[in-house]
Design an enzyme around this catalytic site. Structure first.
Site, PDB file in Angstrom:
ATOM      1  NE  ARG A 104      -2.110  -1.012   3.647  1.00  0.00           N
ATOM      2  CZ  ARG A 104      -1.704  -0.026   4.441  1.00  0.00           C
ATOM      3  NH1 ARG A 104      -2.059   1.223   4.201  1.00  0.00           N
ATOM      4  NH2 ARG A 104      -0.969  -0.288   5.498  1.00  0.00           N
ATOM      5  CG  HIS A 162      -5.520  -4.019  11.439  1.00  0.00           C
ATOM      6  ND1 HIS A 162      -4.180  -3.681  11.450  1.00  0.00           N
ATOM      7  CD2 HIS A 162      -5.693  -4.786  10.336  1.00  0.00           C
ATOM      8  CE1 HIS A 162      -3.581  -4.214  10.401  1.00  0.00           C
ATOM      9  NE2 HIS A 162      -4.468  -4.893   9.713  1.00  0.00           N
ATOM     10  CE  LYS A 176      -3.539  -7.937  11.198  1.00  0.00           C
ATOM     11  NZ  LYS A 176      -2.148  -7.482  11.118  1.00  0.00           N
ATOM     12  CB  THR A 177      -2.688 -13.999   8.312  1.00  0.00           C
ATOM     13  OG1 THR A 177      -3.323 -12.757   7.961  1.00  0.00           O
ATOM     14  CG2 THR A 177      -3.118 -15.084   7.345  1.00  0.00           C
ATOM     15  CG  ASP A 227      -6.352  -7.747   7.825  1.00  0.00           C
ATOM     16  OD1 ASP A 227      -5.336  -7.740   8.544  1.00  0.00           O
ATOM     17  OD2 ASP A 227      -6.615  -6.829   7.030  1.00  0.00           O
ATOM     18  NE  ARG A 230       0.454  -9.233   2.267  1.00  0.00           N
ATOM     19  CZ  ARG A 230      -0.017  -8.978   3.492  1.00  0.00           C
ATOM     20  NH1 ARG A 230      -0.964  -9.699   4.016  1.00  0.00           N
ATOM     21  NH2 ARG A 230       0.486  -8.003   4.194  1.00  0.00           N
TER      22      ARG A 230
HETATM   23  P1  ATP Z   1      -0.928  -8.149   7.662  1.00  0.00           P
HETATM   24  O1  ATP Z   1      -1.705  -7.145   8.483  1.00  0.00           O
HETATM   25  O2  ATP Z   1       0.046  -7.494   6.743  1.00  0.00           O
HETATM   26  O3  ATP Z   1      -1.812  -9.150   6.967  1.00  0.00           O
HETATM   27  P2  ATP Z   1      -0.316 -10.160   9.717  1.00  0.00           P
HETATM   28  O4  ATP Z   1      -0.397  -9.606  11.095  1.00  0.00           O
HETATM   29  O5  ATP Z   1      -1.454 -10.984   9.248  1.00  0.00           O
HETATM   30  O6  ATP Z   1       0.028  -8.957   8.683  1.00  0.00           O
HETATM   31  P3  ATP Z   1       1.201 -12.488   9.108  1.00  0.00           P
HETATM   32  O7  ATP Z   1       0.783 -12.542   7.688  1.00  0.00           O
HETATM   33  O8  ATP Z   1       0.596 -13.479  10.042  1.00  0.00           O
HETATM   34  O9  ATP Z   1       1.005 -11.004   9.667  1.00  0.00           O
HETATM   35  O10 ATP Z   1       2.778 -12.549   9.127  1.00  0.00           O
HETATM   36  C1  ATP Z   1       3.578 -13.047  10.151  1.00  0.00           C
HETATM   37  C2  ATP Z   1       4.850 -13.572   9.478  1.00  0.00           C
HETATM   38  O11 ATP Z   1       5.848 -13.817  10.442  1.00  0.00           O
HETATM   39  C3  ATP Z   1       4.586 -14.868   8.747  1.00  0.00           C
HETATM   40  O12 ATP Z   1       5.351 -14.867   7.574  1.00  0.00           O
HETATM   41  C4  ATP Z   1       5.091 -15.910   9.759  1.00  0.00           C
HETATM   42  O13 ATP Z   1       5.520 -17.087   9.143  1.00  0.00           O
HETATM   43  C5  ATP Z   1       6.257 -15.180  10.387  1.00  0.00           C
HETATM   44  N1  ATP Z   1       6.614 -15.590  11.777  1.00  0.00           N
HETATM   45  C6  ATP Z   1       7.818 -16.020  12.176  1.00  0.00           C
HETATM   46  N2  ATP Z   1       7.836 -16.269  13.484  1.00  0.00           N
HETATM   47  C7  ATP Z   1       6.607 -15.999  13.955  1.00  0.00           C
HETATM   48  C8  ATP Z   1       6.017 -16.081  15.261  1.00  0.00           C
HETATM   49  N3  ATP Z   1       6.700 -16.473  16.328  1.00  0.00           N
HETATM   50  N4  ATP Z   1       4.709 -15.731  15.373  1.00  0.00           N
HETATM   51  C9  ATP Z   1       4.013 -15.308  14.291  1.00  0.00           C
HETATM   52  N5  ATP Z   1       4.521 -15.207  13.049  1.00  0.00           N
HETATM   53  C10 ATP Z   1       5.811 -15.560  12.869  1.00  0.00           C
HETATM   54 MN    MN Z   2      -2.781 -10.793   7.637  1.00  0.00          MN
END
Ligand code: ATP
Ligand code: MN
Length: 534
Positions: free
Chosen positions: A58, A218, A240-241, A255, A320
């Site tokens: 973004r 969020h 989160k995901t 999300d 993604r």
């Molecule tokens: P967005 O708002 O951009 O969608 P998000 O909060 O959903 O972000 P995730 O897509 O879950 O974030 O990304 C977390 C990333 O960090 C993943 O690639 C995951 O494999 C990695 N990761 C590594 N170690 C950890 C951990 N201990 N806990 C969570 N995620 C981890």
């Molecule tokens: Mn996410």
């Protein structure tokens, strides 16, 4: 091509009568169309892989809200909510329609908000087939939800249309502009699909609290076998995901959610997961969702093959995949749960200072919510790899049109009324900062979250750390006790203290802008500043 009689008139009203309209194509039809138009190629698992062009993320500085009778006194005009005047919006809209009229266009009627009380119909008009596939996955499908009503909001997305910053009131050629009085979002000069979803998220973040007293969040959400809901707030990349995809729990969404009086409901109908470093072993549910119909963005294949190389980040680290929520085997449909029993604030602290898990008091919950902290690792420019502190109110300031304090107040009331447990989880570094320590393993983070959800941290003793006043469990099942106290994991205790004090100071400095409007017990819930020498 499908045509729908009722469609002709609104699109003609828009001035698109010369366009060839592809209306409401199925995912398979959209993929066929995208392939034919050479927008992308198929992966070995049948997912469509496309590139979004110059923008692979973004562009928050190019997101505008039109200053009008709805927004003028209500939007919190700030470094995240840039103003555009009505005349510029009108001009841009007209130019965009002129650009699109006569082209092939993909039109999709969809909806957001799983709770019918808050359902909003959204028409998404896109220049490319892949953007329409994204809208199809991320928003809810009318077929499944019986949506026949006229659209309430319209999103027009044209990557090939660029604004002229000199005359159009934009900062650059690319833009996202939200008009509340015209109920329209214009997206141009960028093919990044996240702008579509976060544009609608910004709309809901205004409408739901302002008119319905619903807290938009969020966060991701899932629900256990007993019907207990857990929600996970966090900025991008904090988990989160990843953490909401849990084989033992039903997924509500990854999300964006609303918290009404009695429910947690998903705004969306799909997920948008990161692909970097993805493996079937670590994240099986997301890995398996990359099947026929899914949309992969900005990935690379192993050379000469159609097999995705998840470690290849040559185009961007922000690779993604978008897929409907039912691609996750244990998705809850409709995506509605009860009020949460546990709330997790996810932070990826690249300084390695915050504990991997801490239990927050009600005041600390508010303090950490308003602060919205994470630390990202900056780009590798000139060999500099310092983590950068990010404070983004309510873990999503970039999407919040109202003053963050409004959202925080709503959350505070709900936590108080509904006796929710709130936990701070550091999914970031342990054993030292980025460069020295390492990212805490996903297995450990999952084990800590499971312990909370199973009630296994209810009766353990807690130690309070002297800088952040955070209550850290003395023990947690399946976790080596020494990693629970960050200081124990650093080889050099003095540098730990220095780093921790620096972070404490950053929290306090960031919170200054809220102190005038915050009660004293909330201000006191922040960290201690031990000494001025740091
Ligand atoms: P967005 O708002 O951009 O969608 P998000 O909060 O959903 O972000 P995730 O897509 O879950 O974030 O990304 C977390 C990333 O960090 C993943 O690639 C995951 O494999 C990695 N990761 C590594 N170690 C950890 C951990 N201990 N806990 C969570 N995620 C981890
Ligand atoms: Mn996410």
């Amino acid at each position: 091509m499908k045509s729908v009689s009722t469609l002709t008139s609104p699109l003609a009203d828009l001035g698109l009568q010369q366009s060839n309209i592809f209306y409401q194509l199925s995912p398979d039809e959209l993929i066929a169309s995208a392939l034919q138009r050479k927008e992308g190629v198929l992966s070995d698992t049948g997912a469509l892989a496309i590139d979004t062009g110059t923008f692979t993320g973004r562009s928050p500085k190019d997101r505008f809200i039109v200053d009008d009778h709805i927004t003028h006194d209500n939007v919190w005009w700030s470094k995240v909510n840039y103003k555009m005047d009505g005349a510029h919006f009108k001009g841009l809209h007209k130019k965009m329609i002129a650009y699109l009229n006569g082209r092939d266009l993909f039109v999709r009627d969809s909806a957001v908000c799983a709770d019918e009380k808050y359902r909003m119909n959204v028409r998404v008009i896109t220049e490319t087939a892949y953007q329409n596939l994204f809208a199809c996955h991320l928003f809810m499908c009318p077929e499944a939800n019986g949506i026949n009503d006229e659209p309430e909001w319209t999103v027009i997305a044209a990557p090939g249309f660029e604004a002229n910053p000199e005359t159009d009131g934009t900062r650059q050629k690319n833009f996202t502009v939200i008009s509340f009085s015209k109920r329209t979002i214009l997206i141009g000069g960028t093919g990044y699909t996240g702008e579509i979803k976060k544009g609608i998220f910004s709309v809901l973040n205004f409408v739901l609290p302002h008119y319905y007293n619903v807290l938009p969040m969020h966060c991701s959400a899932n629900v256990g076998a007993d019907g207990d809901t857990a929600i996970f707030f966090g900025l991008s990349g904090t988990g989160k995901t990843t953490l909401s995809a849990d084989p033992n729990r039903m997924l509500i969404g990854d999300d964006e959610h609303g918290w009404s009086n009695d429910s947690i409901f998903n705004f969306e109908g799909g997920c948008y997961a990161k692909c970097v470093g993805l493996t079937a072993e670590k994240e099986p549910q997301i890995f398996n969702a990359i099947k026929q119909g899914a949309l992969l963005e900005n990935i690379n294949f192993f050379e000469g093959t159609d097999k995705v190389d998840f470690d290849n980040i040559a185009k961007t680290e922000n690779t993604r995949v978008a897929y409907p929520v039912n691609y996750i085997s244990n998705a809850l449909i409709p995506s509605i749960g009860k009020a949460p029993k546990n709330i997790f604030f996810l932070t990826a602290d690249a300084f390695g200072v915050l504990p991997p898990i801490a239990k927050l008091t009600a005041e600390q919950a508010m303090y950490y919510f308003i602060s919205g902290y994470t630390a990202k690792v900056a780009g590798t420019e000139a060999g500099i790899n310092e983590p950068v502190t990010t404070f983004s109110a309510c873990f999503g300031e970039a999407f919040l049109p109202l003053n963050p304090v409004k959202y925080a107040e709503l959350l505070g009331n709900k936590i108080e009324q509904q006796q929710v447990n709130v936990w701070l989880i550091n999914t970031g570094w342990t054993g030292g900062p980025y460069g020295t320590g390492s990212r805490i393993s996903l297995t450990y983070t999952r084990a800590m979250i499971n312990a909370v959800l199973n009630g296994e941290l209810d009766d353990v003793s807690y130690n309070t750390d002297p800088i952040f006043n955070l209550k850290i469990p003395a023990a947690c099942p399946n976790i080596p006790a020494e990693i629970l106290q960050p200081a124990n994991t650093w080889a050099d205790k003095e540098s730990y203290e220095r780093q921790a004090n620096n972070l404490a100071l950053a929290f306090v400095n960031n919170f200054e802008k809220y102190t005038a409007t915050s009660p004293i017990n909330l201000i006191k819930a922040g960290p201690n500043i031990v000494s001025a020498v740091f």
